[in-house]
Design a protein around this motif. Structure first.
Motif, PDB file in Angstrom:
ATOM      1  N   ILE A  29       0.839  -1.206   0.000  1.00  0.00           N
ATOM      2  CA  ILE A  29       0.000   0.000   0.000  1.00  0.00           C
ATOM      3  C   ILE A  29       0.874   1.257   0.000  1.00  0.00           C
ATOM      4  O   ILE A  29       1.785   1.392   0.817  1.00  0.00           O
ATOM      5  N   VAL A  30       0.570   2.162  -0.935  1.00  0.00           N
ATOM      6  CA  VAL A  30       1.123   3.523  -0.891  1.00  0.00           C
ATOM      7  C   VAL A  30      -0.013   4.394  -0.372  1.00  0.00           C
ATOM      8  O   VAL A  30      -1.091   4.435  -0.969  1.00  0.00           O
ATOM      9  N   SER A  31       0.180   5.058   0.764  1.00  0.00           N
ATOM     10  CA  SER A  31      -0.892   5.880   1.335  1.00  0.00           C
ATOM     11  C   SER A  31      -0.312   6.951   2.245  1.00  0.00           C
ATOM     12  O   SER A  31       0.753   6.776   2.826  1.00  0.00           O
ATOM     13  N   HIS A  32      -1.057   8.080   2.360  1.00  0.00           N
ATOM     14  CA  HIS A  32      -0.648   9.113   3.325  1.00  0.00           C
ATOM     15  C   HIS A  32      -1.540   9.056   4.561  1.00  0.00           C
ATOM     16  O   HIS A  32      -1.443   9.898   5.441  1.00  0.00           O
ATOM     17  N   ASP A  33      -2.412   8.033   4.623  1.00  0.00           N
ATOM     18  CA  ASP A  33      -3.341   7.878   5.743  1.00  0.00           C
ATOM     19  C   ASP A  33      -2.682   7.032   6.836  1.00  0.00           C
ATOM     20  O   ASP A  33      -2.605   5.812   6.748  1.00  0.00           O
ATOM     21  N   LYS A  34      -2.208   7.698   7.892  1.00  0.00           N
ATOM     22  CA  LYS A  34      -1.470   6.999   8.958  1.00  0.00           C
ATOM     23  C   LYS A  34      -2.325   5.969   9.685  1.00  0.00           C
ATOM     24  O   LYS A  34      -1.858   4.891  10.016  1.00  0.00           O
ATOM     25  N   PHE A  35      -3.590   6.321   9.961  1.00  0.00           N
ATOM     26  CA  PHE A  35      -4.483   5.383  10.655  1.00  0.00           C
ATOM     27  C   PHE A  35      -4.623   4.103   9.843  1.00  0.00           C
ATOM     28  O   PHE A  35      -4.548   2.999  10.380  1.00  0.00           O
ATOM     29  N   PHE A  36      -4.848   4.265   8.545  1.00  0.00           N
ATOM     30  CA  PHE A  36      -5.035   3.123   7.640  1.00  0.00           C
ATOM     31  C   PHE A  36      -3.782   2.251   7.638  1.00  0.00           C
ATOM     32  O   PHE A  36      -3.848   1.031   7.781  1.00  0.00           O
ATOM     33  N   LEU A  37      -2.614   2.887   7.497  1.00  0.00           N
ATOM     34  CA  LEU A  37      -1.351   2.139   7.482  1.00  0.00           C
ATOM     35  C   LEU A  37      -1.125   1.418   8.808  1.00  0.00           C
ATOM     36  O   LEU A  37      -0.725   0.260   8.831  1.00  0.00           O
ATOM     37  N   SER A  81      -1.119  20.476 -12.518  1.00  0.00           N
ATOM     38  CA  SER A  81      -2.130  19.411 -12.501  1.00  0.00           C
ATOM     39  C   SER A  81      -3.240  19.802 -11.525  1.00  0.00           C
ATOM     40  O   SER A  81      -3.101  20.778 -10.769  1.00  0.00           O
ATOM     41  N   GLY A  82      -4.325  19.016 -11.513  1.00  0.00           N
ATOM     42  CA  GLY A  82      -5.443  19.289 -10.597  1.00  0.00           C
ATOM     43  C   GLY A  82      -5.008  19.282  -9.144  1.00  0.00           C
ATOM     44  O   GLY A  82      -5.386  20.155  -8.364  1.00  0.00           O
ATOM     45  N   GLY A  83      -4.177  18.286  -8.778  1.00  0.00           N
ATOM     46  CA  GLY A  83      -3.688  18.187  -7.399  1.00  0.00           C
ATOM     47  C   GLY A  83      -2.817  19.369  -7.012  1.00  0.00           C
ATOM     48  O   GLY A  83      -2.904  19.884  -5.889  1.00  0.00           O
ATOM     49  N   HIS A  97      -4.295  16.156  -1.322  1.00  0.00           N
ATOM     50  CA  HIS A  97      -3.147  16.160  -2.236  1.00  0.00           C
ATOM     51  C   HIS A  97      -1.834  16.465  -1.504  1.00  0.00           C
ATOM     52  O   HIS A  97      -0.882  16.943  -2.106  1.00  0.00           O
ATOM     53  N   LEU A  98      -1.816  16.154  -0.196  1.00  0.00           N
ATOM     54  CA  LEU A  98      -0.599  16.406   0.590  1.00  0.00           C
ATOM     55  C   LEU A  98       0.054  15.090   0.984  1.00  0.00           C
ATOM     56  O   LEU A  98      -0.620  14.085   1.153  1.00  0.00           O
TER      57      LEU A  98
END
Length: 662
Positions: free
Chosen positions: A211-219, A442-444, A470-471
């Protein structure tokens, strides 16, 4: 091994992403691939699936390994098929069998041929083996879990927005059950209930997941291993994201301390050589010291890849006590009721997170608060309120012919050009990026510029719609830090649980078309929700048991008079044995708590002694001695961390038990 990199170097033009990297993905692994924005995480996934070829080294894949790869480029796919049909296409062989069985059935009906009958039976058996009779149920279950209503399933795929399309493709990939799932920012387009559903599903997934993610809870909930792309190398950590953060900080600290101590040792040796190499009596010793320095394994200084830039808000005016007042608000889209006859107030100092499932109207309510959405009822700004609203539609308000820097100047913050460049650095724009025109972004990237403009304004009330989308993790941390120091008030919509848990002091939820307010943090709200759910389940169980006992006939032949209801004073007597047991357990926990405290004190003493040995320059003259000292320190630090965890767990249990006894 499923897939692996063996001494892989990958370059994009003159830029090296990784150099001589080796990484083997084993069955049943849960891996988080992390790194600062732009370090090449998504690129690395493309190397693993063979979309990019390495400059050197090899990508190895076991025969028969199937890979599912979810990424943003999939959004180019389009079709008139319903979303149910798109998701069902995961079962290619089953669908093919269904067509063949139907055809054979017609032939069998017409001819009664025995050969066709055998073939028909074989196909039916294969269909059963592949679980063909359950695919519709399984597909609907996954689509419901990802937030689709039953009536949505027959709607054409192309009617849905990008975020919802990505959910359909995620559902298809999950249903294919590949040996290895590569997920690039899977939570970006999911609301909280869908993220929680995905967590539960993937925790029981039989294959491996990267998983590539910026969501710490999820990770934190999902992974048991971290692979970090840092300074063109892959660094491995066996644990979840929380473990990685602790371990990385320790590694950086140890490396920096080792570097500084080794530098002290080198300077001492150089002074000795300089002083005595000209003296005949000391020349041999000076020569030996020079040889020792030549053979020394040099420890590299820790380089911080990104400096910790501070985001500072500036407020000109202090508002009154009430910032926004909502009275008897109703908002509908046809038959879809968002809120109905609801009221609420936002007070000075409120830092509110507006949460809930997609489609509940969070962004609509935010627009009502900002006074940019029509509604029935009254809303009123308070005294001296200077507001700033960040939402995706604000991208249209950017002047596409401006450079990033010129656009930031229009926010009227009176910050210097250097201060604005520094702020843009927090939002992942560095160096020459600030001189780019808005139209080439780009949009982000445009979203990040709009967010930076919101932050730089002198507003005392912020309305933020998905500000972290987008951070990267580092920028989310900086934004959290800034919002904690912010003297104004805000209301935000976000699905990033880490961000919400660190930023908000109140939770708003739209439930039964009303705004329900919870005064407390996200963690406290989650705990309260769990308590309410347990109480509801307990009450339901009691009602069911009571109904069952009333429904069952009495086995006695003669009627038995009903027992009188117990008097109120009898209740404490009934609870006495329970309280006695609880007090006994509480005493045991308190004793355990004292023992853990003693162990922590001893562990701290040992850690301090080991730290002192690491501070000794002589340790670094001998590599094996340094390795041994470093290993002992790490082991002790790990033991201390484990004791601290036990300390917190036992402390929480004691608090719970004390409240139960009361």
């Amino acid at each position: 091994m499923l897939v692996g990199l063996q001494n892989v170097t990958f370059e994009f033009g003159a830029r090296t992403i990784v150099s001589e990297a080796t990484w083997h993905i084993q069955p049943n692994e849960r891996i988080g691939l992390i790194g600062y924005n732009g370090t090449g995480k998504s690129t690395l996934l493309k190397v693993l699936v063979g979309e990019y070829l390495p400059s050197a080294g090899t990508v190895e894949k076991s025969r028969g390994t199937s890979i599912g790869y979810l990424h943003q480029d999939l959004l180019s796919f389009d079709t008139n098929n319903s979303i149910l049909e798109v998701a069902l296409s995961a079962f290619e062989r089953v669908q093919q069998l269904e067509v063949e069985i139907e055809k054979l059935g017609k032939e069998l009906e017409a001819t009664g041929d025995e050969k066709i009958l055998h073939e028909y039976s074989d196909k039916l058996h294969e269909l059963e083996t592949l679980g063909g009779y359950e695919i519709h149920h399984r597909t609907e279950e996954v689509l419901h879990g990802l937030g689709f209503a039953q009536q949505d399933l027959s709607r054409p795929y192309r009617e849905f927005s990008g975020g919802w399309r990505m959910r359909v493709l995620l559902a298809k990939m999950i249903l294919q059950q590949p040996d290895l799932l590569l997920l690039d920012e899977p939570t970006n387009h999911l609301d909280l209930p869908s993220i929680e559903w995905l967590e539960k599903y993937l925790q029981h997934y039989k294959g491996s997941v990267v998983i590539v993610s910026h969501d710490k809870f999820f990770l934190n909930r999902m992974i048991t291993k971290v692979v970090e792309v840092y300074q063109k190398q892959l660094h491995f950590y066996n644990g979840n994201y929380e473990f990685y953060e602790t371990e990385k900080a320790m590694r950086v600290e140890l490396q920096q301390r080792a570097f500084e101590n080794q530098q002290d040792y080198i300077r001492q040796q150089e002074r000795f050589i300089e002083r005595f190499r000209a003296k005949a009596t000391k020349a041999a010793q000076a020569q030996s010291a020079m040889k020792r320095l030549d053979k020394l394994d040099r420890i590299e200084e820790v380089e911080i890849e990104r400096p910790n830039i501070k985001i500072n808000f500036r407020i000109d005016k202090t508002p009154g006590k009430i910032l926004v007042e909502l009275k008897d608000i109703t908002k509908k889209f046809g038959d879809n009721i968002i809120v109905e006859h609801t009221s609420a107030e936002i007070e000075r100092g409120d830092k509110i997170a507006l949460i809930g499932a997609n489609g509940k109207g969070k962004s609509t309510l935010l627009r009502i608060i900002a006074d940019v959405e029509s509604f029935d009822g009254d809303r009123k700004w308070g005294h001296n309120v200077e507001e700033s609203f960040y939402a995706q539609h604000q991208l249209e308000a950017l002047n596409v012919n401006n450079t990033l820097l010129d656009e930031m100047k229009t926010a009227g913050s009176q910050k210097t050009e250097q201060e604005l460049r520094t702020l843009l650095g927090c939002f992942l724009f560095s160096g020459d990026d600030t001189d780019k025109k808005i139209k080439v972004l780009s949009g982000g990237e445009k979203a990040r510029v709009a967010l930076a403009k919101t932050i730089v304004s002198k507003a005392n009330f912020l309305m933020l719609d998905e500000p972290t989308n987008h951070l990267d993790m580092h920028s989310v941390e900086l934004l959290v830090e800034a919002l904690n120091k912010y003297e104004g008030s805000f209301i935000l919509v976000s699905h990033d649980r880490y961000f919400i848990s660190k930023a908000a002091n109140k939770i708003w939820e739209i439930e039964d078309h009303k705004i329900k307010e919870f005064k407390g943090t996200y963690a406290e709200w989650v705990a309260w929700k769990e308590r309410m759910a347990k109480q509801a389940a307990k009450a339901e169980k009691q009602v069911t048991t009571q109904a069952a006992s009333q429904a069952s006939p009495s086995p006695a032949a003669t009627p038995v008079p009903a027992a009188p209801a117990p008097a109120p004073e009898q209740k404490p007597a009934n609870n006495q044995p329970i309280n006695k047991e609880l007090r006994k357990e509480l005493q045991r926990l308190q004793k355990q708590f004292s023992q853990i405290e003693e162990k922590i004190a001893k562990a701290k003493e040992k850690a301090a002694a080991l730290e002192a040995s690491l501070a000794d320059p002589a340790t670094y003259s001998d590599k094996s001695r340094f390795t041994e000292a470093e290993s002992a320190y790490k082991k002790q630090a790990s033991e201390l961390a484990e004791l601290n965890k036990q300390y917190e767990t036992v402390f929480e249990k004691i608090m719970e038990m004390e409240s139960e006894i009361e």
